[in-house]
Design a protein around this motif. Structure first.
Motif, PDB file in Angstrom:
ATOM      1  N   ASN A 125       0.834  -1.202   0.000  1.00  0.00           N
ATOM      2  CA  ASN A 125       0.000   0.000   0.000  1.00  0.00           C
ATOM      3  C   ASN A 125       0.871   1.255   0.000  1.00  0.00           C
ATOM      4  OD1 ASN A 125      -2.617   1.294   0.107  1.00  0.00           O
ATOM      5  ND2 ASN A 125      -2.046   1.915   2.166  1.00  0.00           N
ATOM      6  N   GLN A 157       1.771   6.302  -7.095  1.00  0.00           N
ATOM      7  CA  GLN A 157       0.648   7.159  -7.480  1.00  0.00           C
ATOM      8  C   GLN A 157       1.038   8.633  -7.428  1.00  0.00           C
ATOM      9  OE1 GLN A 157      -2.812   6.315  -5.161  1.00  0.00           O
ATOM     10  NE2 GLN A 157      -4.163   7.486  -6.459  1.00  0.00           N
ATOM     11  N   GLU A 171      -4.540  -5.759  -5.863  1.00  0.00           N
ATOM     12  CA  GLU A 171      -5.573  -4.858  -6.372  1.00  0.00           C
ATOM     13  C   GLU A 171      -5.285  -3.408  -5.990  1.00  0.00           C
ATOM     14  OE1 GLU A 171      -7.885  -5.438  -8.633  1.00  0.00           O
ATOM     15  OE2 GLU A 171      -7.109  -7.486  -8.697  1.00  0.00           O
ATOM     16  N   ARG A 172      -4.750  -3.179  -4.804  1.00  0.00           N
ATOM     17  CA  ARG A 172      -4.410  -1.814  -4.384  1.00  0.00           C
ATOM     18  C   ARG A 172      -3.309  -1.240  -5.269  1.00  0.00           C
ATOM     19  NH1 ARG A 172      -4.480   2.693  -4.378  1.00  0.00           N
ATOM     20  NH2 ARG A 172      -3.585   4.055  -2.824  1.00  0.00           N
ATOM     21  N   VAL A 196      -2.620  -2.104  -8.410  1.00  0.00           N
ATOM     22  CA  VAL A 196      -3.224  -1.846  -9.723  1.00  0.00           C
ATOM     23  C   VAL A 196      -4.087  -0.591  -9.671  1.00  0.00           C
ATOM     24  CG1 VAL A 196      -4.916  -2.709 -11.384  1.00  0.00           C
ATOM     25  CG2 VAL A 196      -3.123  -4.221 -10.526  1.00  0.00           C
ATOM     26  N   GLN A 197      -4.853  -0.441  -8.612  1.00  0.00           N
ATOM     27  CA  GLN A 197      -5.708   0.741  -8.452  1.00  0.00           C
ATOM     28  C   GLN A 197      -4.870   2.018  -8.467  1.00  0.00           C
ATOM     29  OE1 GLN A 197      -7.665   0.938  -4.644  1.00  0.00           O
ATOM     30  NE2 GLN A 197      -9.009   2.594  -5.269  1.00  0.00           N
ATOM     31  N   ALA A 198      -3.756   2.005  -7.751  1.00  0.00           N
ATOM     32  CA  ALA A 198      -2.887   3.187  -7.709  1.00  0.00           C
ATOM     33  C   ALA A 198      -2.310   3.496  -9.084  1.00  0.00           C
ATOM     34  CB  ALA A 198      -1.762   2.970  -6.702  1.00  0.00           C
ATOM     35  N   ASN A 252      -3.621   2.737 -11.973  1.00  0.00           N
ATOM     36  CA  ASN A 252      -4.708   3.212 -12.831  1.00  0.00           C
ATOM     37  C   ASN A 252      -5.141   4.630 -12.472  1.00  0.00           C
ATOM     38  OD1 ASN A 252      -4.746   0.837 -14.290  1.00  0.00           O
ATOM     39  ND2 ASN A 252      -6.361  -0.078 -13.060  1.00  0.00           N
ATOM     40  N   GLU A 253      -5.246   4.928 -11.184  1.00  0.00           N
ATOM     41  CA  GLU A 253      -5.682   6.257 -10.754  1.00  0.00           C
ATOM     42  C   GLU A 253      -4.681   7.338 -11.128  1.00  0.00           C
ATOM     43  OE1 GLU A 253      -6.625   6.067  -6.598  1.00  0.00           O
ATOM     44  OE2 GLU A 253      -8.449   4.927  -6.943  1.00  0.00           O
ATOM     45  N   CYS A 271      -5.323 -11.700 -11.144  1.00  0.00           N
ATOM     46  CA  CYS A 271      -5.449 -10.254 -11.273  1.00  0.00           C
ATOM     47  C   CYS A 271      -5.841  -9.967 -12.721  1.00  0.00           C
ATOM     48  CB  CYS A 271      -4.150  -9.549 -10.921  1.00  0.00           C
ATOM     49  SG  CYS A 271      -4.291  -7.758 -10.914  1.00  0.00           S
ATOM     50  N   ASP A 323      -5.571  -7.160 -14.374  1.00  0.00           N
ATOM     51  CA  ASP A 323      -4.721  -6.204 -15.084  1.00  0.00           C
ATOM     52  C   ASP A 323      -3.630  -6.937 -15.861  1.00  0.00           C
ATOM     53  OD1 ASP A 323      -2.438  -4.203 -15.447  1.00  0.00           O
ATOM     54  OD2 ASP A 323      -4.033  -2.927 -14.669  1.00  0.00           O
TER      55      ASP A 323
END
Length: 93
Positions: free
Chosen positions: A29, A36, A59-60, A62-64, A66-67, A86, A88
Protein backbone atom coordinates in the motif's frame (compact mmCIF):
# COMPACT_ATOMS: atom_id res chain seq x y z
CA UNK A 1 8.79 2.17 4.49
CA UNK A 2 12.09 3.44 3.17
CA UNK A 3 11.58 1.75 -0.19
CA UNK A 4 8.29 3.60 -0.70
CA UNK A 5 9.98 6.93 -0.02
CA UNK A 6 12.72 6.13 -2.51
CA UNK A 7 10.22 5.06 -5.20
CA UNK A 8 8.29 8.27 -4.63
CA UNK A 9 11.46 10.26 -5.41
CA UNK A 10 12.78 8.01 -8.21
CA UNK A 11 13.26 9.63 -11.62
CA UNK A 12 15.71 7.21 -13.27
CA UNK A 13 15.40 3.64 -11.97
CA UNK A 14 13.56 1.51 -14.54
CA UNK A 15 13.61 -1.92 -12.89
CA UNK A 16 13.23 -2.73 -9.21
CA UNK A 17 13.53 -6.23 -7.76
CA UNK A 18 12.02 -6.54 -4.28
CA UNK A 19 11.53 -10.29 -4.44
CA UNK A 20 11.65 -12.27 -1.19
CA UNK A 21 11.93 -9.16 0.98
CA UNK A 22 9.13 -10.05 3.43
CA UNK A 23 6.87 -7.36 1.95
CA UNK A 24 3.22 -7.51 2.98
CA UNK A 25 0.02 -5.74 1.93
CA UNK A 26 0.76 -2.78 4.22
CA UNK A 27 4.11 -2.17 2.53
CA UNK A 28 2.54 -2.68 -0.91
CA UNK A 29 0.00 0.00 0.00
CA UNK A 30 2.87 2.40 0.79
CA UNK A 31 4.56 1.48 -2.50
CA UNK A 32 1.27 2.02 -4.34
CA UNK A 33 0.85 5.48 -2.81
CA UNK A 34 4.44 6.38 -3.72
CA UNK A 35 3.95 5.32 -7.35
CA UNK A 36 0.65 7.16 -7.48
CA UNK A 37 2.28 10.38 -6.30
CA UNK A 38 5.40 10.11 -8.47
CA UNK A 39 4.28 11.49 -11.82
CA UNK A 40 7.85 11.47 -13.19
CA UNK A 41 8.85 7.88 -12.51
CA UNK A 42 10.83 5.97 -15.11
CA UNK A 43 9.94 2.64 -13.51
CA UNK A 44 8.95 -0.06 -16.01
CA UNK A 45 9.20 -3.29 -14.03
CA UNK A 46 8.45 -4.09 -10.39
CA UNK A 47 9.33 -7.58 -9.14
CA UNK A 48 7.65 -8.49 -5.85
CA UNK A 49 7.91 -12.28 -6.15
CA UNK A 50 7.81 -14.46 -3.05
CA UNK A 51 6.41 -11.85 -0.68
CA UNK A 52 3.41 -11.92 1.68
CA UNK A 53 1.13 -10.10 -0.76
CA UNK A 54 -2.53 -11.08 -1.13
CA UNK A 55 -5.21 -10.31 -3.70
CA UNK A 56 -6.04 -7.14 -1.75
CA UNK A 57 -2.45 -5.87 -2.02
CA UNK A 58 -2.29 -6.65 -5.73
CA UNK A 59 -5.57 -4.86 -6.37
CA UNK A 60 -4.41 -1.81 -4.38
CA UNK A 61 -1.25 -1.62 -6.48
CA UNK A 62 -3.22 -1.85 -9.72
CA UNK A 63 -5.71 0.74 -8.45
CA UNK A 64 -2.89 3.19 -7.71
CA UNK A 65 -1.34 2.70 -11.15
CA UNK A 66 -4.71 3.21 -12.83
CA UNK A 67 -5.68 6.26 -10.75
CA UNK A 68 -2.39 7.96 -11.53
CA UNK A 69 -2.69 7.10 -15.24
CA UNK A 70 0.77 5.56 -14.96
CA UNK A 71 2.06 4.82 -18.45
CA UNK A 72 5.59 3.68 -17.57
CA UNK A 73 5.03 0.56 -15.44
CA UNK A 74 4.60 -2.29 -17.89
CA UNK A 75 5.04 -5.29 -15.62
CA UNK A 76 4.40 -6.13 -11.98
CA UNK A 77 5.55 -9.63 -11.07
CA UNK A 78 3.85 -11.28 -8.08
CA UNK A 79 4.87 -14.92 -8.59
CA UNK A 80 4.98 -17.07 -5.45
CA UNK A 81 2.81 -14.62 -3.51
CA UNK A 82 -0.69 -15.28 -2.16
CA UNK A 83 -2.32 -13.68 -5.19
CA UNK A 84 -4.84 -15.94 -6.91
CA UNK A 85 -5.41 -13.81 -9.99
CA UNK A 86 -5.45 -10.25 -11.27
CA UNK A 87 -7.34 -8.84 -14.23
CA UNK A 88 -4.72 -6.20 -15.08
CA UNK A 89 -2.53 -7.30 -18.00
CA UNK A 90 0.57 -5.75 -16.40
CA UNK A 91 0.40 -8.10 -13.41
CA UNK A 92 1.92 -11.56 -13.60
CA UNK A 93 1.08 -14.03 -10.83
Amino acid sequence: ADIARRLKENRSLEDVNLSYCDINDDTVNEIALALQENKETALKTIRLNGNNITDAGAERLVQALNESNNQTVREVSLANCSVSSCSDKRVRV
